[in-house]
Each structure stands twice: as structure tokens, then as C-alpha cells.
Design a protein around this motif. Structure first.
Motif, PDB file in Angstrom:
ATOM      1  N   ILE A  34       2.323  -6.170   5.358  1.00 49.03           N
ATOM      2  CA  ILE A  34       2.005  -7.219   4.689  1.00 49.03           C
ATOM      3  C   ILE A  34       1.357  -6.743   3.361  1.00 49.03           C
ATOM      4  O   ILE A  34       0.460  -5.530   3.622  1.00 49.03           O
ATOM      5  CB  ILE A  34       0.684  -7.882   5.423  1.00 49.03           C
ATOM      6  N   PHE A  35       1.807  -7.124   2.438  1.00 45.90           N
ATOM      7  CA  PHE A  35       1.206  -6.810   1.094  1.00 45.90           C
ATOM      8  C   PHE A  35       0.792  -8.042   0.342  1.00 45.90           C
ATOM      9  O   PHE A  35       1.311  -8.947   0.165  1.00 45.90           O
ATOM     10  CB  PHE A  35       2.198  -5.819   0.313  1.00 45.90           C
ATOM     11  N   SER A  36      -0.510  -8.016  -0.037  1.00 47.33           N
ATOM     12  CA  SER A  36      -1.056  -8.986  -0.344  1.00 47.33           C
ATOM     13  C   SER A  36      -1.558  -9.426  -2.041  1.00 47.33           C
ATOM     14  O   SER A  36      -1.626  -8.185  -2.494  1.00 47.33           O
ATOM     15  CB  SER A  36      -2.476  -9.702   0.241  1.00 47.33           C
ATOM     16  N   HIS A  37      -1.699 -10.437  -2.305  1.00 45.10           N
ATOM     17  CA  HIS A  37      -1.855 -10.619  -3.949  1.00 45.10           C
ATOM     18  C   HIS A  37      -2.786 -11.709  -4.281  1.00 45.10           C
ATOM     19  O   HIS A  37      -2.419 -12.552  -3.667  1.00 45.10           O
ATOM     20  CB  HIS A  37      -0.427 -10.826  -4.755  1.00 45.10           C
ATOM     21  N   PRO A  38      -3.472 -11.613  -5.343  1.00 41.01           N
ATOM     22  CA  PRO A  38      -4.381 -12.818  -5.641  1.00 41.01           C
ATOM     23  C   PRO A  38      -4.115 -13.975  -6.423  1.00 41.01           C
ATOM     24  O   PRO A  38      -4.631 -14.957  -6.442  1.00 41.01           O
ATOM     25  CB  PRO A  38      -5.566 -11.953  -6.505  1.00 41.01           C
ATOM     26  N   ARG A  39      -2.671 -13.817  -6.876  1.00 45.49           N
ATOM     27  CA  ARG A  39      -2.153 -14.938  -7.672  1.00 45.49           C
ATOM     28  C   ARG A  39      -0.752 -14.792  -7.937  1.00 45.49           C
ATOM     29  O   ARG A  39      -0.135 -13.533  -8.239  1.00 45.49           O
ATOM     30  CB  ARG A  39      -2.861 -15.222  -8.816  1.00 45.49           C
ATOM     31  N   THR A  47       5.330  -6.262 -10.861  1.00 44.66           N
ATOM     32  CA  THR A  47       5.760  -5.049 -10.691  1.00 44.66           C
ATOM     33  C   THR A  47       5.882  -4.550  -9.415  1.00 44.66           C
ATOM     34  O   THR A  47       6.972  -4.025  -9.176  1.00 44.66           O
ATOM     35  CB  THR A  47       5.146  -4.068 -11.683  1.00 44.66           C
ATOM     36  N   GLU A  48       5.013  -4.932  -8.670  1.00 46.18           N
ATOM     37  CA  GLU A  48       4.912  -4.679  -7.073  1.00 46.18           C
ATOM     38  C   GLU A  48       5.871  -5.311  -6.311  1.00 46.18           C
ATOM     39  O   GLU A  48       6.615  -4.722  -5.540  1.00 46.18           O
ATOM     40  CB  GLU A  48       3.449  -4.842  -6.642  1.00 46.18           C
ATOM     41  N   ALA A 128      -9.961 -11.439  -6.074  1.00 47.50           N
ATOM     42  CA  ALA A 128      -9.364  -9.941  -6.662  1.00 47.50           C
ATOM     43  C   ALA A 128      -9.064  -8.915  -5.375  1.00 47.50           C
ATOM     44  O   ALA A 128      -8.176  -8.120  -5.535  1.00 47.50           O
ATOM     45  CB  ALA A 128     -10.509  -9.247  -7.386  1.00 47.50           C
ATOM     46  N   THR A 129      -9.843  -8.863  -4.299  1.00 46.39           N
ATOM     47  CA  THR A 129      -9.468  -7.985  -3.362  1.00 46.39           C
ATOM     48  C   THR A 129      -8.291  -8.453  -2.431  1.00 46.39           C
ATOM     49  O   THR A 129      -8.179  -7.840  -1.368  1.00 46.39           O
ATOM     50  CB  THR A 129     -10.908  -7.358  -2.502  1.00 46.39           C
ATOM     51  N   MET A 150      -7.532  -4.622  -8.818  1.00 47.14           N
ATOM     52  CA  MET A 150      -6.451  -5.458  -9.523  1.00 47.14           C
ATOM     53  C   MET A 150      -5.899  -4.517 -10.612  1.00 47.14           C
ATOM     54  O   MET A 150      -4.668  -4.750 -11.011  1.00 47.14           O
ATOM     55  CB  MET A 150      -7.083  -6.346 -10.264  1.00 47.14           C
ATOM     56  N   SER A 151      -6.615  -3.471 -11.272  1.00 48.11           N
ATOM     57  CA  SER A 151      -6.027  -2.648 -12.492  1.00 48.11           C
ATOM     58  C   SER A 151      -4.981  -1.672 -11.918  1.00 48.11           C
ATOM     59  O   SER A 151      -4.528  -0.909 -12.663  1.00 48.11           O
ATOM     60  CB  SER A 151      -7.141  -2.176 -13.172  1.00 48.11           C
ATOM     61  N   VAL A 152      -4.925  -1.338 -10.529  1.00 52.78           N
ATOM     62  CA  VAL A 152      -4.193  -0.266 -10.232  1.00 52.78           C
ATOM     63  C   VAL A 152      -2.866  -0.713  -9.413  1.00 52.78           C
ATOM     64  O   VAL A 152      -3.159  -1.274  -8.209  1.00 52.78           O
ATOM     65  CB  VAL A 152      -5.020   0.836  -9.368  1.00 52.78           C
TER      66      VAL A 152
END
Length: 219
Positions: A34-39, A47-48, A128-129, A150-152
């Protein structure tokens, strides 16, 4: 308390770009990430997702399914996929679930400690997390987690390497050292006496009494 290694990954049912998905049934006897994203439509996450799209064949070689989680709707995901595919040059052939209710983000304890979620005008900063990676085994147990700000941007080469290490050490009495990649020597578990380890793995490279290397056994 957040999810810990060897906890059972919470099951859930959600809509996705591949239709309704029941997580544990979807995993089956595979590994899952699972790879999660805030929006959706956020630059780092684009890019991810592009990196994952390019790596889908590598995950398939490892009998591993990948699942994107983003806190927007399936309709938004379908639009975002066009950007992802244009950027990466690869089809985004993996499900992305609708977590606009934050059901999965909460079940997996991915929200900030002091989060506040407005009913309108929510921005990526509010969630964000929701930037965590979970590697989950066929037994539905959490094997590894990584959380990024979020910046990395995530290093998917490292995620793939970590998956290789998780699979290589699954149920066997050895571990992988720092920076290990497949084919390099592994560390024999302290629970295995040296004579038994030598019989099982061949000649050992004993650096310290508690640090014994052996050739990686063939799968």
C-alpha cells in the motif's frame, strides 16, 4: 497506537479504479504494498505514482500487488491517471482506491497527531501524513512500514530492495545486513549454532562471534 510489525493489516472494502475491492480477498496469497497519498494532482505524488507505474512488472515478478490510496474520489483518480501516464510513459495498471471518507487513512493510523479535517476546502496539508508505505505478507501481517513527509519523494528503488529483503528472510533463520541487495551474503541468526549453520549454508564468514555471514541460499 499505530500499526506495528506483525499486526494484521486492517481489512476494508472500497471503490477503486479497478472496481469494488475487498482488501484481504484482493491480496489472496500474494504480497501487497500500500502506498498512500494526501491528494490527487499533487506534484510529488504524481512523480511517485509514475515510478510505481514503471515498476509494475518488477512487482509482478515478485508476486506482489500494489495498491494506491488517495483521499479523493475514483472519478478524480481516473483523471489523475492520465497525468501520471503522460509523465511516466507507463500505464498506471494498478488499483487506486477512493479514500475520500478517510476510512483507510484512519484504520492504518496515517493522519497527523493534531489533524483537523474541514468539511470543505480540505488541502493536502490536512492529511499530510497519508504518505506511508506498508508491505504486507500473504498472511495479511504487516511486514514493514515507511512514512515520508510531503516534501520528500519516496525512493521506490529502496522500497523494491526492502521487499526483496522481506521476501528473502520470510520464515528462514537469517537476516540481511545494511544496504543488502539480492545475491549478497546474509547474516545467520544467533539461534543457529555455528556447526549447524555451516552444515546448512556452507562455509561461514565469521566477522564477530555474533556476526556470521553466509552465501544467500538459492530460492
Amino acid at each position: 497506537m499505530g500499526l506495528r510489525i506483525n499486526d494484521t493489516a486492517p481489512d476494508f472494502t472500497a471503490d477503486s479504479t479497478a472496481g469494488s475491492l475487498s482488501f484481504h480477498d484482493w491480496i489472496g496469497d500474494s504480497y501487497a504494498i500500500i502506498f498512500s497519498h494526501p491528494r490527487d494532482f499533487t506534484p510529488v505524488c504524481t512523480t511517485e505514482f509514475g515510478a510505481v507505474a514503471q515498476l509494475v512488472p518488477e512487482f509482478a515478478k515478485r508476486k506482489t500487488k500494489v495498491l494506491g490510496v488517495s483521499v479523493d474520489s475514483v472519478a478524480d483518480h481516473e483523471k489523475w491517471k492520465r497525468d501520471i501516464e503522460a509523465f511516466s510513459g507507463a500505464p498506471a495498471d494498478f488499483p487506486i482506491i477512493d479514500d475520500s471518507s478517510l476510512t483507510v487513512a484512519k484504520a492504518y493510523d496515517m493522519l497527523p497527531a493534531d489533524y483537523y479535517l474541514p468539511t470543505e476546502g480540505r488541502t493536502p496539508a490536512h492529511s499530510a501524513t497519508v504518505r506511508t508505505v506498508f508491505i504486507i505478507g500473504p498472511d495479511k501481517k504487516v511486514r514493514l512500514t515507511m512514512t515520508y513527509p510531503m516534501s520528500v519523494g519516496r525512493n521506490f528503488a529502496e522500497i523494491l530492495r526492502a521487499l526483496d529483503a522481506v521476501q528473502a528472510t520470510d520464515g528462514v533463520p537469517f537476516a540481511t545486513p545494511a544496504n543488502w541487495v539480492p545475491g549478497q551474503d546474509v547474516i545467520v541468526a544467533l539461534s543457529v549454532p555455528t556447526d549447524q549453520a555451516t552444515e546448512r549454508y556452507g562455509q561461514l564468514d565469521i566477522k564477530l562471534p555474533y556476526l556470521r555471514f553466509a552465501k544467500q541460499p538459492k530460492a
